[in-house]
Design an enzyme around this catalytic site. Structure first.
Site, PDB file in Angstrom:
ATOM      1  N   GLU A   1       0.841  -1.196   0.000  1.00  0.00           N
ATOM      2  CA  GLU A   1       0.000   0.000   0.000  1.00  0.00           C
ATOM      3  C   GLU A   1       0.882   1.253   0.000  1.00  0.00           C
ATOM      4  O   GLU A   1       0.629   2.214  -0.729  1.00  0.00           O
ATOM      5  CB  GLU A   1      -0.917  -0.003   1.232  1.00  0.00           C
ATOM      6  N   TYR A   2       1.934   1.233   0.827  1.00  0.00           N
ATOM      7  CA  TYR A   2       2.877   2.358   0.848  1.00  0.00           C
ATOM      8  C   TYR A   2       3.495   2.548  -0.531  1.00  0.00           C
ATOM      9  O   TYR A   2       3.574   3.662  -1.052  1.00  0.00           O
ATOM     10  CB  TYR A   2       3.973   2.105   1.891  1.00  0.00           C
ATOM     11  N   ASP A   3       3.933   1.435  -1.118  1.00  0.00           N
ATOM     12  CA  ASP A   3       4.612   1.519  -2.413  1.00  0.00           C
ATOM     13  C   ASP A   3       3.667   2.031  -3.505  1.00  0.00           C
ATOM     14  O   ASP A   3       4.079   2.774  -4.397  1.00  0.00           O
ATOM     15  CB  ASP A   3       5.174   0.154  -2.803  1.00  0.00           C
TER      16      ASP A   3
ATOM     17  N   LYS B   1      18.704  -9.280   1.319  1.00  0.00           N
ATOM     18  CA  LYS B   1      18.252  -8.090   2.057  1.00  0.00           C
ATOM     19  C   LYS B   1      17.795  -8.550   3.444  1.00  0.00           C
ATOM     20  O   LYS B   1      16.684  -9.054   3.614  1.00  0.00           O
ATOM     21  CB  LYS B   1      17.119  -7.398   1.306  1.00  0.00           C
TER      22      LYS B   1
ATOM     23  N   GLU C   1      23.748  -4.616   8.783  1.00  0.00           N
ATOM     24  CA  GLU C   1      22.465  -4.848   9.449  1.00  0.00           C
ATOM     25  C   GLU C   1      22.673  -5.651  10.729  1.00  0.00           C
ATOM     26  O   GLU C   1      23.414  -6.641  10.739  1.00  0.00           O
ATOM     27  CB  GLU C   1      21.516  -5.640   8.529  1.00  0.00           C
TER      28      GLU C   1
ATOM     29  N   CYS D   1     -13.465  17.006  21.458  1.00  0.00           N
ATOM     30  CA  CYS D   1     -13.784  15.577  21.382  1.00  0.00           C
ATOM     31  C   CYS D   1     -12.899  14.809  22.366  1.00  0.00           C
ATOM     32  O   CYS D   1     -11.665  14.927  22.323  1.00  0.00           O
ATOM     33  CB  CYS D   1     -13.551  15.061  19.970  1.00  0.00           C
TER      34      CYS D   1
END
EC number: 6.5.1.2
Length: 652
Positions: free
Chosen positions: A31-33, A109, A164, A418
């Protein structure tokens, strides 16, 4: 189009913060991409509308609290993503059209946390997280408790090593079993566990959790001429290097390697989420250079997320601190990525309408970033006679009329009183990245609000021990700890306070940039949007949002109340000196220095106002060259860039 670009920029920046800073994304990678690609296409079509805070112009995440900031000597860049063979082919064609002799090295990765290790004379001096690519967190003591990181090299080198840190599947299983036995919440996945471990303040916990590393980049030396030789050299120096890689000039071979790795990834003792393809020859990498966000010589192929089917039983609607109303689906339980999932985000009303999602539907669910469950699509073949999803018209918290602005994808409650909006705002103010008030979480905020003790952030600083002891479940010891945390927060640098105010478009990075420029929150009462837009990294929209907030009478009143309570309103970090000798110049260090080590030289350059980078380009203003300088010096001479030596630097 301008409104859509602004909307996409804001959404993507929010999602970047959730992913990089909080390790808890609310939307899926895909969705981000999808949104990111839409933004890229719009910016390519309308380049005049590109915003300074666009995620296409940024790298990584913002800084967390709890550790000292660390200024990276060389930026840590993100990677361009690919999700198909066609995108890899396009990358190949772009590279080969300029450099037919290019070879590729395909590396796994690793699904971990980026780290940077700085050695001086062969001794580990600094271990840091990536942060926003320029400023990270200094986690040196935790790094020293990772067994496979050498504390001293066999050679007296001044060098920065990148890679990493990760947690193996077995270590992850062990730690979650222990947490379950102790009644503690389990980590969602190994990446989350690794990130949480590196941010531990107790180094004994870090040592116990058995983190490991794979290192892959050497910065600051010119001793290898290829990525493959860099890996070999790192292994010779005692670093852990991943042995699963392929060298080839053929993208067909690279694709076969990717397919093979994807098919066997579950057999690996650690988690991966793709394969990184890099141009092997470092000289070609140097020629290709970087965009503002990523190297042009590398691309990351991302594996698709695991998917499962589940049925939507009901939908809950909740109000966030900005008034946005978010739908969450309650599902029939399903096993997904190692955990039982019974809830998944539906994002917003536009997403529900676009996918035609209905209660009772069988849907495909996946984990966004392997963390947050989300609904991907409806299984149309299994739909019965469900009615369309009922969309609320009244706020689920205060019953005010909800609005759906034309240029937004979400429903919004615009009632400033609210209860949910106020409580979420207070939680944000107390969060780690903002004022970092330990103990002031959602449960305590709800009790304080329900008791009428807090209505805005200034009320937090009026709380007394007697007030807290009137609340259910709050004992004297925990009340004293909370008051101590509130008192401690008064001394925060002002960018934490600015971010904590929750002003629209003003994230942690923008807060720091603004306070670096103006030094004090009270100075913001008189600035203009145009003045703010001149700050590198900001844009007119951010400026307008800030000015709109501080033009309100209650904003000045709030600052006065906070100041009266003893809350610091000044920026405590280092501000740039515009009178410094090298202010605004981009400088590259190369070669061996005789009197300064590399860190000392970089610190001196930065104190003189320079921006130090790792590669020579047309944007470089100056190169400081020591002995045995190599390709960077040659390129500087070729481009006619000014060159100075160490003695010149020492005499400044």
């Amino acid at each position: 189009m301008k409104k859509r670009i602004r909307e996409l920029t804001d959404l993507l920046n929010q999602y970047r913060q959730e992913y990089y800073t909080n390790d808890a994304p609310s939307v899926s990678d895909s969705e981000y991409d999808k949104l990111y690609r839409e933004l890229v296409e719009l910016e390519q079509t309308y380049p005049a509308y590109i915003l300074k805070d666009s995620p296409t112009q940024l790298v990584g995440s913002t800084i967390l609290t709890g550790f000292q900031k660390y200024q990276h000597q060389y930026p840590l860049f993100s990677l361009q993503d690919a999700f198909s063979r066609e995108e890899l082919n396009a990358f190949d064609q772009r590279i080969k059209s300029a450099f037919p002799e290019a070879e590729y090295l395909a590396e796994l990765k690793i699904d971990g946390l980026s780290i940077s290790l700085v050695y001086e004379a062969g001794v580990l001096k600094v271990g840091a997280t990536r942060g926003d690519g320029t400023i990270g967190e200094n986690i040196t003591e935790n790094i020293k408790n990772i067994k496979d990181i050498p504390k001293r090299l066999s050679q007296a080198l001044d060098v920065t090593i990148r890679g990493e840190a990760y947690m193996s599947r077995q270590a992850f299983k062990t730690i979650n079993e222990e947490r379950q036995e102790n009644g503690e919440p389990e980590f969602a996945n190994p990446r989350n566990a690794a990130a949480g471990t590196l941010r531990q303040l107790d180094t004994r916990i870090v040592a116990k959790r058995q983190l490991a590393t794979f290192l892959y980049q050497e910065v600051g030396l010119e001793t290898a001429d290829s990525q493959q030789k860099t890996l070999e050299r790192l292994a010779d120096l005692g670093f852990s290097v991943n042995s699963h890689y392929l060298l080839s000039s053929s993208m067909n071979d690279i694709w076969d390697f990717i397919q093979s790795i994807e098919a066997s990834r579950e057999e690996l003792p650690y988690e991966i989420d793709g394969v990184v393809v890099k141009v092997n020859q470092l000289a070609i990498q140097e020629e290709l250079g970087f965009t503002v966000k990523a190297p042009r010589w590398a691309i990351a192929y991302k594996f698709p997320a695991e998917e499962k089917e589940a049925e939507i039983v009901s939908v809950d609607w909740t109000v966030g601190r900005t008034g946005v109303v978010t739908p969450t689906a309650n599902l029939t339980p399903v096993q997904l990525a190692g955990t039982t999932v019974s809830r998944a985000t539906l994002h917003n009303v536009d997403y529900i309408a676009e996918k035609d999602i209905r209660i009772g539907d069988t849907v495909v669910v996946y984990k966004a970033g392997d963390i947050i469950p989300a609904v991907l699509r409806v299984v149309e073949a299994k739909r019965r006679d469900q009615a369309p999803m009922p969309i609320p018209t009244a706020c689920p918290s205060c019953q005010s009329q909800l609005v759906h602005f034309e240029d937004e994808v979400a429903l919004r409650c615009i009632n400033p009183l609210c209860p949910s909006l106020v409580q979420r705002s207070l939680e944000h103010f107390a969060s780690r990245q903002a004022m970092n008030i330990a103990g002031l979480g959602p449960a305590v905020v709800e009790k304080l609000y329900s008791a009428g003790l807090v209505h805005d952030v200034a009320d937090i600083y009026r709380l007394s021990l007697e007030d807290l002891l009137t609340l259910d479940g709050i004992k004297e010891k925990s009340a004293e700890k909370l008051l101590a945390a509130i008192e401690q927060s008064k001394a925060n640098s002002a960018e934490k306070l600015l971010f904590g105010l929750g002003i629209r478009h003003i994230g942690a990075k923008a807060s720091r940039l603004i306070l670096e420029a103006y030094g004090d929150l009270e100075a913001l009462l008189a600035v203009t949007a145009e003045e703010l837009a001149q700050i590198d990294g900001l844009g007119l929209v951010i400026g307008q949002s800030l000015v709109q907030y501080f033009q309100q009478e209650q904003a000045a009143q709030l600052l006065a109340e906070l100041k009266s309570a003893g809350v610091n309103l000044a920026y405590l970090g280092q501000r740039p000196d515009q009178q410094a000798a090298l202010f605004g110049l981009t400088v590259v260090l190369t070669g061996k220095l005789e009197k300064l080590n590399r860190t000392q030289a970089m610190e001196k350059l930065e104190q003189l106002g320079a921006k130090v980078t790792g590669s020579v380009s047309k944007k470089t203003d100056l190169v400081v060259a020591g002995s045995e300088a190599g390709s960077k010096l040659a390129k500087a001479q070729q481009l006619g860039i000014r060159i100075e030596d160490e003695d010149w630097l020492l005499n400044l």
